[in-house]
Design a protein around this motif. Structure first.
Motif, PDB file in Angstrom:
ATOM      1  N   LEU A   1       0.320  -1.015  -0.234  1.00  0.00           N
ATOM      2  CA  LEU A   1      -0.470   0.050  -0.393  1.00  0.00           C
ATOM      3  C   LEU A   1       0.910   1.548  -0.271  1.00  0.00           C
ATOM      4  CD1 LEU A   1      -2.749  -1.083   2.464  1.00  0.00           C
ATOM      5  CD2 LEU A   1      -2.730  -1.959  -0.157  1.00  0.00           C
ATOM      6  N   ALA A   2       2.067   1.261   0.380  1.00  0.00           N
ATOM      7  CA  ALA A   2       3.265   1.831   0.776  1.00  0.00           C
ATOM      8  C   ALA A   2       3.671   2.400  -0.834  1.00  0.00           C
ATOM      9  CB  ALA A   2       4.219   1.764   2.032  1.00  0.00           C
ATOM     10  N   ILE A   3       3.806   1.763  -1.654  1.00  0.00           N
ATOM     11  CA  ILE A   3       4.612   1.182  -3.161  1.00  0.00           C
ATOM     12  C   ILE A   3       3.587   2.029  -3.621  1.00  0.00           C
ATOM     13  CG2 ILE A   3       5.610   0.297  -5.274  1.00  0.00           C
ATOM     14  CD1 ILE A   3       6.005  -2.223  -2.468  1.00  0.00           C
ATOM     15  N   PRO A   4       4.587   2.993  -4.420  1.00  0.00           N
ATOM     16  CA  PRO A   4       3.130   4.087  -5.818  1.00  0.00           C
ATOM     17  C   PRO A   4       2.581   2.479  -6.750  1.00  0.00           C
ATOM     18  CG  PRO A   4       5.219   5.086  -4.966  1.00  0.00           C
ATOM     19  CD  PRO A   4       5.736   4.157  -4.253  1.00  0.00           C
ATOM     20  N   ARG A   5       1.765   3.307  -7.267  1.00  0.00           N
ATOM     21  CA  ARG A   5       1.398   1.644  -8.634  1.00  0.00           C
ATOM     22  C   ARG A   5       1.731   0.356  -7.583  1.00  0.00           C
ATOM     23  NH1 ARG A   5       3.658   3.986 -13.667  1.00  0.00           N
ATOM     24  NH2 ARG A   5       2.432   5.848 -13.491  1.00  0.00           N
ATOM     25  N   GLY A   6       1.880   0.024  -6.502  1.00  0.00           N
ATOM     26  CA  GLY A   6       1.846  -1.581  -5.532  1.00  0.00           C
ATOM     27  C   GLY A   6       0.799  -2.484  -6.690  1.00  0.00           C
ATOM     28  N   GLU A   7      -0.365  -2.146  -7.461  1.00  0.00           N
ATOM     29  CA  GLU A   7      -0.788  -2.826  -7.997  1.00  0.00           C
ATOM     30  C   GLU A   7      -0.597  -3.693  -9.211  1.00  0.00           C
ATOM     31  OE1 GLU A   7      -2.883   1.209  -9.051  1.00  0.00           O
ATOM     32  OE2 GLU A   7      -1.691  -0.077  -7.323  1.00  0.00           O
ATOM     33  N   GLN A   8       0.833  -2.808 -10.195  1.00  0.00           N
ATOM     34  CA  GLN A   8       1.735  -3.300 -10.609  1.00  0.00           C
ATOM     35  C   GLN A   8       2.786  -4.095 -10.350  1.00  0.00           C
ATOM     36  OE1 GLN A   8       3.214  -0.002 -13.016  1.00  0.00           O
ATOM     37  NE2 GLN A   8       1.998   0.645 -13.200  1.00  0.00           N
ATOM     38  N   LEU A   9       2.982  -3.932  -9.014  1.00  0.00           N
ATOM     39  CA  LEU A   9       3.571  -5.252  -8.402  1.00  0.00           C
ATOM     40  C   LEU A   9       3.491  -6.052  -8.300  1.00  0.00           C
ATOM     41  CD1 LEU A   9       6.571  -5.828  -7.007  1.00  0.00           C
ATOM     42  CD2 LEU A   9       5.878  -4.628  -5.454  1.00  0.00           C
ATOM     43  N   ALA A  10       1.831  -6.209  -7.674  1.00  0.00           N
ATOM     44  CA  ALA A  10       0.676  -7.296  -7.589  1.00  0.00           C
ATOM     45  C   ALA A  10       0.475  -8.335  -8.493  1.00  0.00           C
ATOM     46  CB  ALA A  10      -0.163  -7.193  -6.546  1.00  0.00           C
ATOM     47  N   ALA A  11       0.823  -8.050  -9.253  1.00  0.00           N
ATOM     48  CA  ALA A  11       0.215  -8.426 -11.116  1.00  0.00           C
ATOM     49  C   ALA A  11       1.607  -8.780 -11.131  1.00  0.00           C
ATOM     50  CB  ALA A  11      -0.284  -7.506 -12.057  1.00  0.00           C
ATOM     51  N   TRP A  12       3.094  -8.869 -11.374  1.00  0.00           N
ATOM     52  CA  TRP A  12       4.193  -9.444 -11.709  1.00  0.00           C
ATOM     53  C   TRP A  12       4.236 -10.246 -11.236  1.00  0.00           C
ATOM     54  CZ3 TRP A  12       8.820 -10.133  -9.442  1.00  0.00           C
ATOM     55  CH2 TRP A  12       9.946 -10.248  -9.361  1.00  0.00           C
ATOM     56  N   ARG A  13       3.994  -9.448  -9.902  1.00  0.00           N
ATOM     57  CA  ARG A  13       4.590 -11.346  -8.266  1.00  0.00           C
ATOM     58  C   ARG A  13       3.341 -12.885  -9.381  1.00  0.00           C
ATOM     59  NH1 ARG A  13       4.838 -10.542  -2.470  1.00  0.00           N
ATOM     60  NH2 ARG A  13       5.046 -12.453  -2.504  1.00  0.00           N
ATOM     61  N   LEU A  14       1.684 -12.291  -9.031  1.00  0.00           N
ATOM     62  CA  LEU A  14       0.618 -12.953  -9.229  1.00  0.00           C
ATOM     63  C   LEU A  14       1.243 -14.028 -10.862  1.00  0.00           C
ATOM     64  CD1 LEU A  14      -2.384 -11.223  -7.983  1.00  0.00           C
ATOM     65  CD2 LEU A  14      -1.213 -13.077  -7.133  1.00  0.00           C
ATOM     66  N   ALA A  15       1.849 -13.504 -11.130  1.00  0.00           N
ATOM     67  CA  ALA A  15       1.905 -13.833 -13.348  1.00  0.00           C
ATOM     68  C   ALA A  15       3.134 -14.680 -12.754  1.00  0.00           C
ATOM     69  CB  ALA A  15       2.203 -12.811 -13.984  1.00  0.00           C
ATOM     70  N   ARG A  16       3.891 -14.837 -11.431  1.00  0.00           N
ATOM     71  CA  ARG A  16       4.561 -15.656 -11.563  1.00  0.00           C
ATOM     72  C   ARG A  16       4.347 -16.841 -10.245  1.00  0.00           C
ATOM     73  NH1 ARG A  16       6.103 -11.825 -13.744  1.00  0.00           N
ATOM     74  NH2 ARG A  16       8.344 -11.041 -15.202  1.00  0.00           N
ATOM     75  N   ILE A  17       3.168 -16.548 -10.361  1.00  0.00           N
ATOM     76  CA  ILE A  17       2.893 -18.008  -9.607  1.00  0.00           C
ATOM     77  C   ILE A  17       2.264 -19.441  -9.482  1.00  0.00           C
ATOM     78  CG2 ILE A  17       1.427 -19.194  -7.155  1.00  0.00           C
ATOM     79  CD1 ILE A  17       2.074 -15.398  -6.101  1.00  0.00           C
ATOM     80  N   ALA A  18       2.536 -20.214 -10.141  1.00  0.00           N
ATOM     81  CA  ALA A  18       1.528 -21.696 -11.054  1.00  0.00           C
ATOM     82  C   ALA A  18      -0.186 -21.092  -9.961  1.00  0.00           C
ATOM     83  CB  ALA A  18       2.086 -22.543 -10.920  1.00  0.00           C
ATOM     84  N   PRO A  19      -0.521 -21.675 -10.658  1.00  0.00           N
ATOM     85  CA  PRO A  19      -2.161 -21.303 -10.119  1.00  0.00           C
ATOM     86  C   PRO A  19      -2.392 -22.495  -9.045  1.00  0.00           C
ATOM     87  CG  PRO A  19      -2.392 -21.294 -12.595  1.00  0.00           C
ATOM     88  CD  PRO A  19      -0.743 -21.760 -12.376  1.00  0.00           C
ATOM     89  N   GLU A  20      -1.738 -23.304  -9.478  1.00  0.00           N
ATOM     90  CA  GLU A  20      -1.982 -24.791  -8.613  1.00  0.00           C
ATOM     91  C   GLU A  20      -1.688 -24.370  -6.913  1.00  0.00           C
ATOM     92  OE1 GLU A  20      -1.784 -26.577 -12.252  1.00  0.00           O
ATOM     93  OE2 GLU A  20      -1.092 -25.237 -11.167  1.00  0.00           O
ATOM     94  N   VAL A  21       0.069 -23.139  -7.237  1.00  0.00           N
ATOM     95  CA  VAL A  21       0.206 -23.161  -5.758  1.00  0.00           C
ATOM     96  C   VAL A  21      -0.700 -22.167  -5.393  1.00  0.00           C
ATOM     97  CG1 VAL A  21       2.011 -21.524  -4.852  1.00  0.00           C
ATOM     98  CG2 VAL A  21       2.991 -23.539  -6.358  1.00  0.00           C
TER      99      VAL A  21
END
Length: 347
Positions: free
Chosen positions: A162-182
């Motif tokens: 929440l303190a990072i500008p454009r934190g949602e972009q970082l979240a999207a980057w992380r989510l894209a690297r997590i396998a759906p099963e995980v």
């Protein structure tokens, strides 16, 4: 606060694991809201509306809605940005509450029996506090009402975003690297105390839903912005002004059932007793060995509590006593233990 009791288990439908109830997109105020409908099986069923939590969807209510279909004609909506609903302009508790209000008005089904889990619980409190004409009864399952010690929540790990500008972009980057099963396994482990209670079918459905939502470009932003809105609502609730969820809870006049899991890892378990103490006409049941999504983990127990509550609300309420604390496998009435609340104060 009144004693919560459990409906006899043998009066519920036989155990089965239905697929998710059929759904359809509905264009409302210029955007699509996705709704699943659980047809009533009884002639005198009354309208109900189910509201999911952060990161969840209308599928979270499949089992409970089926168990209650003899009494309730159920609809479960996907909040804006979640499930199969289109993204919203704002992701705050008031904006989600506005969508719920608009949905009830649009369908003409009010007043409804309103159910909310987690984020959906805070949304339901806002609706019931501001629009009592739309709510017959209120059932809150692990409601995400304000608490300030985020060490008591796994979601506290998200606060730096929440303190990072454009934190949602970082979240999207992380989510894209997590396998759906995980991701599916991590979500289950966070929300459920005993994973053996979740069937293979429900696990497969959760995995498929994660795959679908990962294809939605808006999802990461919706998740992070909603979490930011939820945290903001927590902070405002301890400041002067009209934006306090605790003050709204104190204004609720609908009969209310509060259900909490003592093994909840996302919402401080002390919030359940505090919620029941603040809402004037309330009943509380705390489930031992149960996590954040009791309607998924122990749907029959939740259904039994809801049916007893609905029956009592249609008749006369019992004398005021302490909250109930029961284990998920018990079949008798809820046992009463002295309650103690320590999560926040009503304004």
């Amino acid at each position: 606060m009144k004693r919560a009791t459990l409906w006899p288990d043998h009066l519920l439908p036989e155990h089965r694991t239905p697929p998710p109830w059929p759904g359809r997109p509905v264009r409302l105020d210029g955007s699509v809201t996705y709704v699943r409908e659980t047809p009533a099986t009884g002639p005198d069923a009354e309208p109900a509306l189910y509201v999911h939590g952060l990161g969840g969807s209308s599928q979270n209510w499949t089992d409970l809605a089926g168990l209650l279909a003899d009494r309730l004609d159920g609809q479960a909506i996907d909040l804006p940005g979640f499930g199969r609903s289109e993204p919203g302009l704002r992701y705050t508790i008031p904006s989600f509450a506005d969508r719920v209000v608009r949905w009830i008005e649009h369908t003409g089904r009010g007043p409804v029996h309103l159910f909310g889990n987690s984020l959906g619980g805070s949304v339901a409190v806002q609706v019931a506090g501001l629009r009592p004409d739309l709510v017959r009864t209120l059932t809150l399952i692990s409601p995400a009402l304000p608490f300030l010690d985020f060490r008591r929540s796994l979601q506290g790990r998200m606060l730096p975003l929440l303190a990072i500008p454009r934190g949602e972009q970082l979240a999207a980057w992380r989510l894209a690297r997590i396998a759906p099963e995980v991701m599916a396994r991590q979500a289950m482990e966070a929300c459920v105390a005993d994973l053996s209670r979740i069937s293979d079918q429900r696990r497969a459905e959760a995995l498929e839903e994660i795959r679908i939502r990962n294809e939605a470009a808006h999802y990461a932003a919706a998740y992070v912005r909603t979490f930011r809105g939820l945290v903001s609502s927590f902070l405002r609730s301890y400041l002067p002004g009209s934006g306090s969820l605790w003050r709204l809870a104190a204004a609720i006049r609908a009969p209310t059932l509060v259900i909490g899991g003592l093994q909840d890892r996302l919402v401080d378990p002390l919030v359940g007793p505090q919620t029941a103490r603040v809402i004037p006409d309330s009943r509380l049941i705390m489930l031992r060995g149960v996590g954040h999504v009791a309607q998924l983990e122990v749907p029959r127990v939740v259904a039994r509590a809801a049916l007893s509550f609905l029956t009592e609300s249609a008749e006369t309420g019992p004398a005021e006593v302490g909250p109930a604390e029961v284990g998920p496998e018990e079949t008798g009435p809820a046992r009463v233990r002295p309650g103690r609340a320590g999560a926040g104060q009503a304004g």
